[in-house]
Design a protein around this motif. Sequence first.
Motif, PDB file in Angstrom:
ATOM      1  N   SER A   1       0.833  -1.202   0.000  1.00 20.95           N
ATOM      2  CA  SER A   1       0.000   0.000   0.000  1.00 20.95           C
ATOM      3  C   SER A   1       0.869   1.255   0.000  1.00 20.95           C
ATOM      4  O   SER A   1       0.530   2.248  -0.646  1.00 20.95           O
ATOM      5  CB  SER A   1      -0.917   0.014   1.226  1.00 20.95           C
ATOM      6  OG  SER A   1      -1.787  -1.101   1.200  1.00 20.95           O
TER       7      SER A   1
ATOM      8  N   ASP B   1      -6.341   0.484   1.771  1.00 21.20           N
ATOM      9  CA  ASP B   1      -5.785   1.700   1.170  1.00 21.20           C
ATOM     10  C   ASP B   1      -6.739   2.252   0.122  1.00 21.20           C
ATOM     11  O   ASP B   1      -7.684   1.582  -0.291  1.00 21.20           O
ATOM     12  CB  ASP B   1      -4.384   1.452   0.579  1.00 21.20           C
ATOM     13  CG  ASP B   1      -4.402   0.579  -0.672  1.00 21.20           C
ATOM     14  OD1 ASP B   1      -5.180   0.860  -1.605  1.00 21.20           O
ATOM     15  OD2 ASP B   1      -3.609  -0.393  -0.729  1.00 21.20           O
TER      16      ASP B   1
ATOM     17  N   GLY C   1      -6.255  -0.010  -6.527  1.00 18.35           N
ATOM     18  CA  GLY C   1      -6.805  -1.364  -6.411  1.00 18.35           C
ATOM     19  C   GLY C   1      -5.945  -2.333  -7.194  1.00 18.35           C
ATOM     20  O   GLY C   1      -5.431  -1.986  -8.261  1.00 18.35           O
ATOM     21  N   ILE C   2      -5.774  -3.544  -6.670  1.00  9.35           N
ATOM     22  CA  ILE C   2      -5.014  -4.551  -7.406  1.00  9.35           C
ATOM     23  C   ILE C   2      -5.790  -4.881  -8.683  1.00  9.35           C
ATOM     24  O   ILE C   2      -7.014  -5.015  -8.639  1.00  9.35           O
ATOM     25  CB  ILE C   2      -4.815  -5.829  -6.545  1.00  9.35           C
ATOM     26  CG1 ILE C   2      -4.096  -5.480  -5.234  1.00  9.35           C
ATOM     27  CG2 ILE C   2      -4.027  -6.890  -7.317  1.00  9.35           C
ATOM     28  CD1 ILE C   2      -3.946  -6.642  -4.268  1.00  9.35           C
ATOM     29  N   PRO C   3      -5.110  -4.998  -9.822  1.00  5.69           N
ATOM     30  CA  PRO C   3      -5.814  -5.278 -11.082  1.00  5.69           C
ATOM     31  C   PRO C   3      -6.711  -6.521 -10.992  1.00  5.69           C
ATOM     32  O   PRO C   3      -6.318  -7.537 -10.416  1.00  5.69           O
ATOM     33  CB  PRO C   3      -4.662  -5.485 -12.067  1.00  5.69           C
ATOM     34  CG  PRO C   3      -3.564  -4.627 -11.528  1.00  5.69           C
ATOM     35  CD  PRO C   3      -3.675  -4.743 -10.036  1.00  5.69           C
TER      36      PRO C   3
ATOM     37  N   PHE D   1       3.517  -6.328 -12.262  1.00  6.01           N
ATOM     38  CA  PHE D   1       2.770  -5.204 -12.824  1.00  6.01           C
ATOM     39  C   PHE D   1       2.912  -3.942 -12.023  1.00  6.01           C
ATOM     40  O   PHE D   1       2.214  -2.999 -12.214  1.00  6.01           O
ATOM     41  CB  PHE D   1       1.293  -5.461 -13.049  1.00  6.01           C
ATOM     42  CG  PHE D   1       0.703  -6.692 -12.479  1.00  6.01           C
ATOM     43  CD1 PHE D   1      -0.245  -7.371 -13.209  1.00  6.01           C
ATOM     44  CD2 PHE D   1       1.058  -7.171 -11.233  1.00  6.01           C
ATOM     45  CE1 PHE D   1      -0.816  -8.505 -12.703  1.00  6.01           C
ATOM     46  CE2 PHE D   1       0.474  -8.323 -10.738  1.00  6.01           C
ATOM     47  CZ  PHE D   1      -0.458  -8.985 -11.475  1.00  6.01           C
ATOM     48  N   GLY D   2       3.817  -3.946 -11.077  1.00  8.17           N
ATOM     49  CA  GLY D   2       4.060  -2.738 -10.289  1.00  8.17           C
ATOM     50  C   GLY D   2       4.623  -1.649 -11.167  1.00  8.17           C
ATOM     51  O   GLY D   2       4.076  -0.559 -11.237  1.00  8.17           O
TER      52      GLY D   2
ATOM     53  N   ARG E   1     -12.592  -1.230  -7.833  1.00  8.24           N
ATOM     54  CA  ARG E   1     -11.926  -0.885  -9.093  1.00  8.24           C
ATOM     55  C   ARG E   1     -12.887  -1.045 -10.260  1.00  8.24           C
ATOM     56  O   ARG E   1     -13.759  -1.910 -10.203  1.00  8.24           O
ATOM     57  CB  ARG E   1     -10.703  -1.804  -9.275  1.00  8.24           C
ATOM     58  CG  ARG E   1      -9.722  -1.318 -10.337  1.00  8.24           C
ATOM     59  CD  ARG E   1      -8.520  -2.259 -10.436  1.00  8.24           C
ATOM     60  NE  ARG E   1      -7.895  -2.068 -11.735  1.00  8.24           N
ATOM     61  CZ  ARG E   1      -6.711  -1.513 -11.940  1.00  8.24           C
ATOM     62  NH1 ARG E   1      -5.996  -1.103 -10.915  1.00  8.24           N
ATOM     63  NH2 ARG E   1      -6.239  -1.371 -13.150  1.00  8.24           N
TER      64      ARG E   1
HETATM   65  C1  0RA Z   1      -0.187  -3.996  -9.406  1.00  6.09           C
HETATM   66  C2  0RA Z   1      -0.553  -3.006 -10.335  1.00  6.09           C
HETATM   67  C3  0RA Z   1      -1.265  -1.897  -9.908  1.00  6.09           C
HETATM   68  C4  0RA Z   1      -1.610  -1.788  -8.584  1.00  6.09           C
HETATM   69  C5  0RA Z   1      -1.236  -2.763  -7.668  1.00  6.09           C
HETATM   70  C6  0RA Z   1      -0.527  -3.859  -8.081  1.00  6.09           C
HETATM   71  C7  0RA Z   1      -1.617  -2.587  -6.267  1.00  6.09           C
HETATM   72  C8  0RA Z   1      -1.257  -3.543  -5.310  1.00  6.09           C
HETATM   73  C9  0RA Z   1      -1.642  -3.336  -3.993  1.00  6.09           C
HETATM   74  C10 0RA Z   1      -1.483  -4.042  -2.819  1.00  6.09           C
HETATM   75  C11 0RA Z   1      -2.118  -3.334  -1.829  1.00  6.09           C
HETATM   76  N1  0RA Z   1      -2.670  -2.229  -2.353  1.00  6.09           N
HETATM   77  C12 0RA Z   1      -2.387  -2.202  -3.667  1.00  6.09           C
HETATM   78  N2  0RA Z   1      -2.731  -1.295  -4.587  1.00  6.09           N
HETATM   79  C13 0RA Z   1      -2.355  -1.488  -5.858  1.00  6.09           C
HETATM   80  C14 0RA Z   1      -1.655  -0.798 -10.847  1.00  6.09           C
HETATM   81  C15 0RA Z   1      -2.419  -1.253 -12.024  1.00  6.09           C
HETATM   82  C16 0RA Z   1      -2.952  -0.053 -12.782  1.00  6.09           C
HETATM   83  O1  0RA Z   1      -3.981   0.509 -12.391  1.00  6.09           O
HETATM   84  O2  0RA Z   1      -2.333   0.341 -13.782  1.00  6.09           O
END
Ligand code: 0RA
Length: 426
Positions: free
Chosen positions: A73, A99, A103-105, A130-131, A162
């Motif tokens: 987060s 958080d 949002g996780i995809p 995908f981070g 999401r």
């Molecule tokens: C991978 C890609 C994207 C967001 C996240 C992971 C994500 C993981 C966690 C774990 C806790 N809270 C999180 N929030 C986001 C972004 C994908 C996109 O919208 O492009």
Amino acid sequence: MNESAENTQEDQIQNDQLEDAQLDDTLAPEHYDASDLRVLEGLEAVRIRPGMYIGSTGPRGLHHLVYEIVDNSVDEALAGYASHIEVTILPDGGVRVVDDGRGIPVDEVPGEGVSGVETVMTKLHAGGKFGGGGYAVSGGLHGVGISVVNALSTRVDIEVRRQGFHWTQTYINQKPTSRLLKGEPMGEDESTGTSVTFWADGAIFETTTYDFEILRNRFQQMAFLNKGLKLSLTDLREPDQAGDEVAGDGDDNAEPKHQTVTYQYNDGIKDYVDYLVKSRKATPVEPDVIDFEAEDLKIGISAEIAMQWTTAYSEAVHTFANTISTTEGGTHEEGFRAALTSLVNRYAREKNILKDKDENLSGDDVREGLTAVVSVKLTTPQFEGQTKTKLGNSEAKTFVQRVMTDKLGDWFDSHPSEAKNIIQKA
Ligand code: 0RA
């Protein structure tokens, strides 16, 4: 009991549990077939050697599970998408982390055949896939991701807001009880985000009781080290569940301990130094905390430095790498010290505070009464030493040394009377 004997016994217990889990198909959902056994094998590796992934199965390892979720987060916040992280200790042994990020995809990940959520929950190190972008700098000591928390929990509930909907999935003993389910549409007033609730496995951990004070301390530190980040911690347990002393305080009307603390520091480590100096009840030599920051995108490193001299004798230099407290020091601390000592000596000679006949000031002289925080963030931190809390990256020394020399040098030049007071103290 020595550690190897302990491990052997634990391994046996865990292997037995794993075999049970494999034989027990009552929880296996319809879409869960033999090909998915590969997924469980990855998570089994974590259950067989938890220490390799989270350091220990003692209280430190237990608390590490919470940091592992929060770090994800925090990364979402550092990427500029989340602004508030709320952690709640539940009365039944669960911990919830919510958080307001993207949002996780939820869509199917090409090549995986399952949703982004399921990928993150079941594949080791899937987070980074995908981070993308940035340093992904929070955490980093183990930095193993949500799947490790799933591996070491009896249950995980995940909820994502999401693409206009609520999406949910539950994992029991690592296995999803269904696909990711699309639920109610999001309300007008609802933001996107992620909620992860997990129940640590009592068969793996020596204890599953969280210490409010340990979590509070870490989240306050995280808030100091990530400027602007808002972090809340709420304890919904009854006082006796929280392992607190109930009897013998002579106060039968004690308030129930449903406490919430919230931390947010818009000046980051500058606020940290101010806080450290105030809590030591030390008298500052000059009222303002000196602070500066710099970043080199080419080598993938940033440094933030804040400091204040006090009339006290002891020094307190706290160093961090990717928000991990580097208690054994390392290259960033070497760079900080080297630059500080040579800069103060050079300046003291220039201004004739040190005469030709005088000897140079030692590092100890220069750091007497100093409270400082040095926080570096780097793409590929190398942690060394007995407790893996010593930074090894050589570029961190050169970078911190250069930043200190340039920026503290500028500060001395633009604050001559303050500089004189500080140096006279040394
Ligand atoms: C991978 C890609 C994207 C967001 C996240 C992971 C994500 C993981 C966690 C774990 C806790 N809270 C999180 N929030 C986001 C972004 C994908 C996109 O919208 O492009």
